[in-house]
Write an enzyme that holds these catalytic residues in place. Sequence first.
Site, PDB file in Angstrom:
ATOM      1  N   GLU A 109      24.524   4.599 -14.801  1.00  0.00           N
ATOM      2  CA  GLU A 109      23.261   3.927 -14.166  1.00  0.00           C
ATOM      3  C   GLU A 109      21.997   4.003 -15.131  1.00  0.00           C
ATOM      4  OE1 GLU A 109      23.374   2.570  -9.649  1.00  0.00           O
ATOM      5  OE2 GLU A 109      23.376   4.791 -10.025  1.00  0.00           O
ATOM      6  N   TYR A 151      -1.313 -14.338  -7.153  1.00  0.00           N
ATOM      7  CA  TYR A 151       0.208 -13.989  -6.778  1.00  0.00           C
ATOM      8  C   TYR A 151       0.771 -13.755  -8.188  1.00  0.00           C
ATOM      9  CZ  TYR A 151       0.602 -18.919  -7.186  1.00  0.00           C
ATOM     10  OH  TYR A 151       0.439 -20.576  -7.756  1.00  0.00           O
ATOM     11  N   ILE A 194      15.730   3.394  -5.062  1.00  0.00           N
ATOM     12  CA  ILE A 194      15.117   2.111  -4.741  1.00  0.00           C
ATOM     13  C   ILE A 194      13.804   2.408  -3.875  1.00  0.00           C
ATOM     14  CG2 ILE A 194      16.887   0.346  -5.159  1.00  0.00           C
ATOM     15  CD1 ILE A 194      17.447   0.417  -2.161  1.00  0.00           C
ATOM     16  N   GLU A 195      13.736   3.442  -2.934  1.00  0.00           N
ATOM     17  CA  GLU A 195      12.858   3.895  -1.985  1.00  0.00           C
ATOM     18  C   GLU A 195      11.611   4.209  -2.906  1.00  0.00           C
ATOM     19  OE1 GLU A 195      16.418   4.839   0.345  1.00  0.00           O
ATOM     20  OE2 GLU A 195      15.867   4.809  -1.735  1.00  0.00           O
ATOM     21  N   LYS A 228      18.649  -4.360  -4.348  1.00  0.00           N
ATOM     22  CA  LYS A 228      19.829  -4.042  -5.344  1.00  0.00           C
ATOM     23  C   LYS A 228      20.977  -4.335  -5.122  1.00  0.00           C
ATOM     24  CE  LYS A 228      21.338   0.147  -7.936  1.00  0.00           C
ATOM     25  NZ  LYS A 228      21.344   1.337  -8.123  1.00  0.00           N
TER      26      LYS A 228
END
Length: 119
Positions: free
Chosen positions: A22, A57, A76-77, A102
Amino acid sequence: MTDYVSVRDLSVSAVIGVHDWEREIEQTLIVSVDMVPTTADVRTPAATDDLADALDYSAVATTIAAVVREGKFQLIETAAERVAERLLADFPVAWLRLELRKPITNDAYTAAITIERTR
């Protein structure tokens, strides 16, 4: 009364993950965020029709993408927390709810984290 400004389903390619393979590829992350402006409503920008009075935005989306791409996070946290910290620091946001997803294509599911933070 509370108004929300949102960015939905922002797709960002980034290095993310704990496995060696990864760390060598980019994967797609999908980010959605709901934000409450520090003014708690959008009446002022609605009245002036001026971007200077609004929560931009487009700038929020650009910031999210930059944080995720540059971070090369393992979890991802961690990515979600860093994005939330940056948005609260750089924009007039009193509260936000951020979801980071994800997709795990090999196993046909999506990992997700949702956090809420306040200024």
